[in-house]
Design a protein around this motif. Structure first.
Motif, PDB file in Angstrom:
ATOM      1  N   ASP A   9       0.855  -1.351   0.219  1.00 34.87           N
ATOM      2  CA  ASP A   9      -0.161  -0.031   0.016  1.00 34.87           C
ATOM      3  C   ASP A   9       0.973   1.192   0.006  1.00 34.87           C
ATOM      4  O   ASP A   9       1.095   1.875   1.083  1.00 34.87           O
ATOM      5  N   VAL A  10       1.328   1.531  -1.283  1.00 34.37           N
ATOM      6  CA  VAL A  10       2.574   2.508  -1.198  1.00 34.37           C
ATOM      7  C   VAL A  10       2.068   3.871  -0.975  1.00 34.37           C
ATOM      8  O   VAL A  10       2.694   4.547   0.100  1.00 34.37           O
ATOM      9  N   LEU A  11       1.029   4.312  -1.324  1.00 29.19           N
ATOM     10  CA  LEU A  11       0.578   5.755  -1.160  1.00 29.19           C
ATOM     11  C   LEU A  11       0.126   5.885   0.556  1.00 29.19           C
ATOM     12  O   LEU A  11       0.673   6.900   0.927  1.00 29.19           O
ATOM     13  N   SER A  22      -1.841  12.045  -4.669  1.00 34.10           N
ATOM     14  CA  SER A  22      -1.459  10.577  -4.825  1.00 34.10           C
ATOM     15  C   SER A  22      -0.179  10.357  -5.783  1.00 34.10           C
ATOM     16  O   SER A  22      -0.428   9.552  -6.709  1.00 34.10           O
ATOM     17  N   CYS A  23       0.867  10.658  -5.125  1.00 30.66           N
ATOM     18  CA  CYS A  23       2.263  10.398  -5.960  1.00 30.66           C
ATOM     19  C   CYS A  23       3.257  10.270  -4.883  1.00 30.66           C
ATOM     20  O   CYS A  23       3.274  11.018  -3.835  1.00 30.66           O
ATOM     21  N   VAL A  24       4.177   9.449  -5.114  1.00 27.82           N
ATOM     22  CA  VAL A  24       5.460   9.238  -4.310  1.00 27.82           C
ATOM     23  C   VAL A  24       6.590   9.332  -5.102  1.00 27.82           C
ATOM     24  O   VAL A  24       6.611   8.464  -6.197  1.00 27.82           O
ATOM     25  N   PHE A  93       2.402   6.442  -8.602  1.00 26.09           N
ATOM     26  CA  PHE A  93       1.069   7.304  -8.594  1.00 26.09           C
ATOM     27  C   PHE A  93      -0.300   6.884  -8.990  1.00 26.09           C
ATOM     28  O   PHE A  93      -0.299   5.665  -9.669  1.00 26.09           O
ATOM     29  N   ASP A  94      -1.144   7.292  -8.568  1.00 29.95           N
ATOM     30  CA  ASP A  94      -2.637   6.832  -8.748  1.00 29.95           C
ATOM     31  C   ASP A  94      -3.206   7.228 -10.046  1.00 29.95           C
ATOM     32  O   ASP A  94      -2.648   8.379 -10.483  1.00 29.95           O
ATOM     33  N   ILE A  95      -3.954   6.456 -10.649  1.00 27.38           N
ATOM     34  CA  ILE A  95      -4.637   6.599 -12.032  1.00 27.38           C
ATOM     35  C   ILE A  95      -5.071   8.085 -12.016  1.00 27.38           C
ATOM     36  O   ILE A  95      -4.976   8.722 -12.834  1.00 27.38           O
ATOM     37  N   SER A  96      -5.645   8.445 -10.900  1.00 31.49           N
ATOM     38  CA  SER A  96      -6.538   9.789 -10.865  1.00 31.49           C
ATOM     39  C   SER A  96      -5.798  10.816 -10.993  1.00 31.49           C
ATOM     40  O   SER A  96      -6.200  11.662 -11.349  1.00 31.49           O
ATOM     41  N   LEU A  97      -4.545  10.797 -10.750  1.00 30.97           N
ATOM     42  CA  LEU A  97      -3.566  11.977 -10.838  1.00 30.97           C
ATOM     43  C   LEU A  97      -3.610  12.242 -12.270  1.00 30.97           C
ATOM     44  O   LEU A  97      -3.641  13.522 -12.447  1.00 30.97           O
ATOM     45  N   LEU A  98      -3.669  11.495 -13.468  1.00 32.99           N
ATOM     46  CA  LEU A  98      -3.605  11.910 -14.789  1.00 32.99           C
ATOM     47  C   LEU A  98      -5.032  12.406 -15.359  1.00 32.99           C
ATOM     48  O   LEU A  98      -5.268  12.851 -16.546  1.00 32.99           O
TER      49      LEU A  98
END
Length: 304
Positions: A9-11, A22-24, A93-98
């Motif tokens: 669970d990276v984020l 939502s990005c690391v 990063f989560d898809i939602s970021l794009l």
């Protein structure tokens, strides 16, 4: 003893969720064996030092400076490092970021597209390697700081890095340019994003219709227009891609894998698997067993 891949669970672990971004972006050196794992975010990772062997959904390739890997949600991932280890700059990063704003349909299709027989990595030539490394380094420094418009800057650099990767990937795999003779529709991109993060759930056009308050026919037609295939074929391709990784990287039973990948019956799983891979799940596991691939001799160590 059944070997299950580790879920990361990276984020949440990084605190990105609590920061509502939502990005690391990190840099680290892997030592020896990075255990089999998966996560529900996308990952773009660039090797800057060291060599090793990486397995993506059971398929191996060499790691060296300039190798960049792009992983979609729940791709199975494992690394065996050579003596000096492998240093990487990694963005998860989560898809939602794009999807924060309108994006071109061809780019979105490539990012969320299913397996077309191409690789999940590319070895960059010197110029794009320098550009990619500069881009990721700037993202990492921005991630560690707290400047004005930090999130917007990171997002813009992420898109730049993805463009560098996909252009090199297209060239390396001799892929045709995607068709862009359609317009992006906010509804269908929300649907596609949802399917990519919930494909192991009990999904159907009816459940999507209820989820997004749109007719079944509207979702079906829009899905076909944007992704170039129907909803069920796309859903099955996501599940089978995950199933092949589990077959090659774990000792889970075929029955357990059918459940894990979202199929409601073992018979359906077997039929769909044969349709996509030309072999039964058991035959696929035997034919592509890890032992058939030459690996560097590594102790069963844990990651650094």
């Amino acid at each position: 003893m059944v070997k299950f891949p580790e879920y990361e669970d990276v984020l949440s672990l990084s605190g990105a969720v609590s920061r509502k971004f939502s990005c690391v972006v990190t840099t680290h050196t892997l030592q020896k064996h990075y255990a089999l794992h998966h996560h529900d975010v996308l990952e773009l990772a660039l090797v800057v030092n060291g060599t090793g062997t990486e397995f993506i959904n059971g398929s191996p390739h060499k790691l060296q400076p300039g190798t960049v890997t792009f992983l979609r949600p729940h791709d199975m991932h494992e690394i065996f490092c050579d003596d000096a280890g492998v240093e990487v700059i990694c963005c998860m990063f989560d898809i939602s970021l794009l999807f924060g704003s309108t994006m071109e349909a061809d780019f979105g299709t490539i990012i969320l597209g299913t397996n077309d027989g191409s690789t999940s990595y590319v070895d960059l030539e010197p110029q794009p390697y320098a550009e990619m490394r500069s881009c990721l380094e700037k993202m990492r420094l921005e991630y560690l700081d707290d400047k004005l418009a930090k999130n917007s800057y990171i997002r813009s650099k992420l898109i730049e890095a993805l463009i560098i990767y996909f252009r090199a990937h297209q060239k390396s795999n001799n892929l045709p340019s995607p068709s862009s003779n359609y317009r992006t529709k906010k509804l269908i991109w929300n649907v596609i994003q949802f399917v990519n993060t919930h494909y192991m759930d009990d999904l159907s056009l009816e459940t999507l219709s209820s989820q997004f308050d749109a007719s079944v026919s509207a979702i079906s037609l829009s899905f076909k227009e944007v992704m170039g295939t129907n909803f069920l074929h796309y859903l099955h391709s996501l599940r089978i891609r995950r199933a092949t990784g589990l077959l090659l990287n774990t000792s889970m039973s075929v029955l357990d894998i059918s459940v894990e990948t979202g199929f409601q019956s073992f018979r359906t799983f077997s039929r769909v698997f044969v349709k996509f891979e030309g072999l039964s799940p058991r035959e696929y596991r035997l034919k592509n067993a890890r032992g058939a691939t030459t690996l560097p001799s590594m102790p069963d160590a844990t990651r650094n």
